[in-house]
Design an enzyme around this catalytic site. Sequence first.
Site: not given
Ligand code: NAI
Ligand code: OAA
Length: 328
Positions: A162, A190
């Site tokens: 952000d 967030h």
């Molecule tokens: N804080 C922030 O600014 C942001 C947060 N996110 C969040 O980050 C997270 C991950 O996003 P992506 O990599 O795109 O998702 P993705 O679905 O591509 O990857 C997530 C991975 O985590 C694994 N996983 C699920 N539960 C698990 C567990 N208990 N232990 C270990 N691995 C586990 C899944 O098998 C998958 O491979 C999501 O919750 C998304 O919303 C995404 C963008 C920004």
């Molecule tokens: O909005 C979502 O689920 C992914 C995220 O946290 C972001 O891009 O800020």
Amino acid sequence: MSKAPVRVAVTGAAGQIGYALLFRIASGEMLGKDQPVILQLLEIPDEKAQNALKGVIMELEDCAFPLLAGIEAHSDPMQAFKDTDYALLVGARPRGPGMERADLLAANAQIFTAQGKALNAVASRDVKVLVVGNPANTNAYIAMKSAPDLPAKNFTAMLRLDHNRAASQLAAKAGFKVGDIRKLTVWGNHSPTMYADYRFATVDGKSVKDMINDQEWNANTFLPTVGKRGAAIINARGLSSAASAANAAIDHMRDWALGSNGEWVTMGVPSNGEYGIPAGVVFGFPVTTQNGEYKIVEGLEIDAFSQEAINKTLAELQGEQDGVKHLL
Ligand SMILES: NC(=O)C1=CN([C@@H]2O[C@H](COP(=O)(O)OP(=O)(O)OC[C@H]3O[C@@H](n4cnc5c(N)ncnc54)[C@H](O)[C@@H]3O)[C@@H](O)[C@H]2O)C=CC1
Ligand SMILES: O=C([O-])CC(=O)C(=O)O
């Protein structure tokens, strides 16, 4: 003499953020070009995920990173977090089109309770934890509450994406170089309720607020654009932000570990009561970092518009916390 390796655990290592993150950690972008790392990677105990993780590990090997001193693949957090110095909790269920954050909360609460307990049991007592998986602030809160033997201050949530989004929007609006902005921050959760605050921001000592001088733009264009950027990216890509999220995770951890040289950065950290945020709430604050510790910037004036925005994002966070109380 070369430094001893440190242990870096990453969950969700075969996911899309993991794929954008691991190679940068292994190349030294997070902890420094002189710091060897051992990667302790966690994925769910599912054949497809574990196979994908194997593939990622093969690619890491094929990079022949000189700083990569070891790679481990795990399906149990008790092994993945053993003696870890850094833990990036990325693995979670990402939000898809039309999915609300409340749905995410329930699905993810279980994951972060188990992982908090495992960190409590086996991680280094100085472990630095960054929660990326959404809802990030509340997941960090759950992990922190599930790890009573670790200092609460070791648990942080990612607001840096952000912060970076806000910096970029401001630079485009006012026509300065994005790297020149100082004293920007993002308060709160967030989520779209976050409050990106450029009242104190400067470029070359000049006030960004004065440069822009447009409260209507702040309230009706800037804040909604930054707040809804995650959703805009999901709409455009069909997938949530990955490379920019990984980049923000690197920024967050690098600044925490190596220091921000007096500059403000935004971190989601447990409040000690600063700015009236109840103690324990994991909230985006302006911080400075030095010697591996962060310090909340105190004494900033909060005007009526800002107070209202802070109250709104706090109320949302407290609602999320209430929603998981029965699990803690
Ligand atoms: N804080 C922030 O600014 C942001 C947060 N996110 C969040 O980050 C997270 C991950 O996003 P992506 O990599 O795109 O998702 P993705 O679905 O591509 O990857 C997530 C991975 O985590 C694994 N996983 C699920 N539960 C698990 C567990 N208990 N232990 C270990 N691995 C586990 C899944 O098998 C998958 O491979 C999501 O919750 C998304 O919303 C995404 C963008 C920004
Ligand atoms: O909005 C979502 O689920 C992914 C995220 O946290 C972001 O891009 O800020």
